[in-house]
Design an enzyme around this catalytic site. Structure first.
Site, mmCIF file in Angstrom:
data_model
loop_
_atom_site.group_PDB
_atom_site.id
_atom_site.type_symbol
_atom_site.label_atom_id
_atom_site.label_comp_id
_atom_site.label_asym_id
_atom_site.label_seq_id
_atom_site.Cartn_x
_atom_site.Cartn_y
_atom_site.Cartn_z
ATOM 1 N N ASP A 1 60.477 55.259 63.811
ATOM 2 C CA ASP A 1 61.831 55.539 64.011
ATOM 3 C C ASP A 1 62.583 55.100 62.984
ATOM 4 O OD1 ASP A 1 60.896 52.647 64.177
ATOM 5 O OD2 ASP A 1 62.246 52.083 65.614
ATOM 6 N N LEU B 1 65.768 52.307 64.231
ATOM 7 C CA LEU B 1 66.413 52.166 65.451
ATOM 8 C C LEU B 1 66.191 50.862 66.013
ATOM 9 C CD1 LEU B 1 65.436 55.785 66.933
ATOM 10 C CD2 LEU B 1 67.709 54.995 66.001
#
Length: 302
Positions: A214, A172
């Site tokens: 992430d 991300l």
């Protein structure tokens, strides 16, 4: 106080299913617990039904008899704690643990008697515990430990039988901003959202993993690198539609969150770590290109 209980009464009150057969394999004893387990009445089976009709196959019935007669396993004429399953009246599988003994009279085989312990609850618990051990609680996806088990298995399959295998590494962009500016609870909501997006965007044969933090992985069997790139881009677009912090959203000015996706494929002959590293390097190429895009591993990156 002395209580007289005959054998029939003992069998009747036994909490485990008790099933006995005669020398022809026809059921001769079928206690109330067996009725509850298999959903047949005693009248339906005693003297009418072969024991083979409640086993999953004739081969399994023969195997059980063979084990009972092999003294190297449990001692000749008996079997203890053997796990298999039986079929109830609806032909549903019921997991059981079987202990049984051969019945002999004057040196001749007269049949056998077995205790069929219901393992349904235990097997359900084992399944639940296994799922918990391989699943990431927050995203609902598989965890990193299970990722390495599965990618190793798929690479061995490709090496042995051929075909294509692709891997997508997802990281991300801007996720740290969410945690720093909006708090970790909001970051957790995005991780949960990604779990839903990945499950919705994949085919039945594909698997999604939370690799850590992430970072996420998609394992795509029987998928070329070009097809994997198309699937990865579809996932990126789905995320942008669903996430209120994506570049396609105008709901929030404080942070922007997007996906950088890297795609690699393998023949199965390379080490697992190298395959993972290729997808990781492709993902960093996507980050260097500004994020919110898909890049595939190129030989020049090696």
């Amino acid at each position: 106080m002395h209580v007289n209980i005959n054998q029939a009464e003992l069998v009747s009150i036994c909490p485990d299913p008790v099933i006995a057969i005669n020398r022809r394999g026809v059921i001769s004893v079928f206690n109330p617990s067996a009725e509850n387990l298999l959903r047949y009445s005693a009248d339906q089976v005693i003297g009418k039904m072969s024991i083979r009709q409640i086993y999953p196959s004739d081969a399994e019935a023969r195997k059980i008899m063979r084990l009972m007669m092999d003294e190297s396993f449990y001692g000749v004429g008996r079997i203890e704690g053997y796990e298999t399953y039986v079929l109830n009246s609806d032909r549903d599988r019921v997991p059981i643990r079987l202990s049984a003994a051969v019945l002999m009279k004057q040196g001749e085989y007269r049949g056998s008697v077995g205790f069929f312990h219901d393992m349904t609850r235990q097997k359900a618990l084992e399944t639940t515990l296994l799922k918990q051990s391989i699943t990431d609680d927050l995203s609902g996806l598989y965890n990193q430990r299970h990722f390495y088990v599965q990618v190793s298995s798929e690479m061995m399959r490709v090496k042995r039988y051929g075909g294509e295998l692709s891997l997508v590494c997802i990281d991300l962009d801007g996720f740290k901003q969410v945690n720093d500016k909006l708090g970790h609870l909001e970051g957790d909501q995005i991780v949960r959202l990604i779990g839903r997006v990945l499950r919705d965007g994949l085919r039945e044969s594909d698997q999604a993993f939370r690799y850590g933090g992430d970072e996420f992985m998609l394992l795509l069997p029987n998928t070329s690198r070009d097809d994997a790139c198309q699937l990865a881009d579809r996932v990126r677009q789905l995320f942008n539609l669903e996430c209120s912090y994506s570049p396609a959203s105008f709901h929030h000015d404080a942070v922007t969150v997007s996906m950088s996706l890297g795609v690699a494929s393998c023949s199965g002959a390379e080490p697992v770590d190298f395959f993972v590293q290729k997808a990781d390097m492709a993902m960093y190429s996507a980050k260097q290109a500004g994020g919110d895009c898909v890049r595939q591993f190129a030989a020049s990156q090696n």
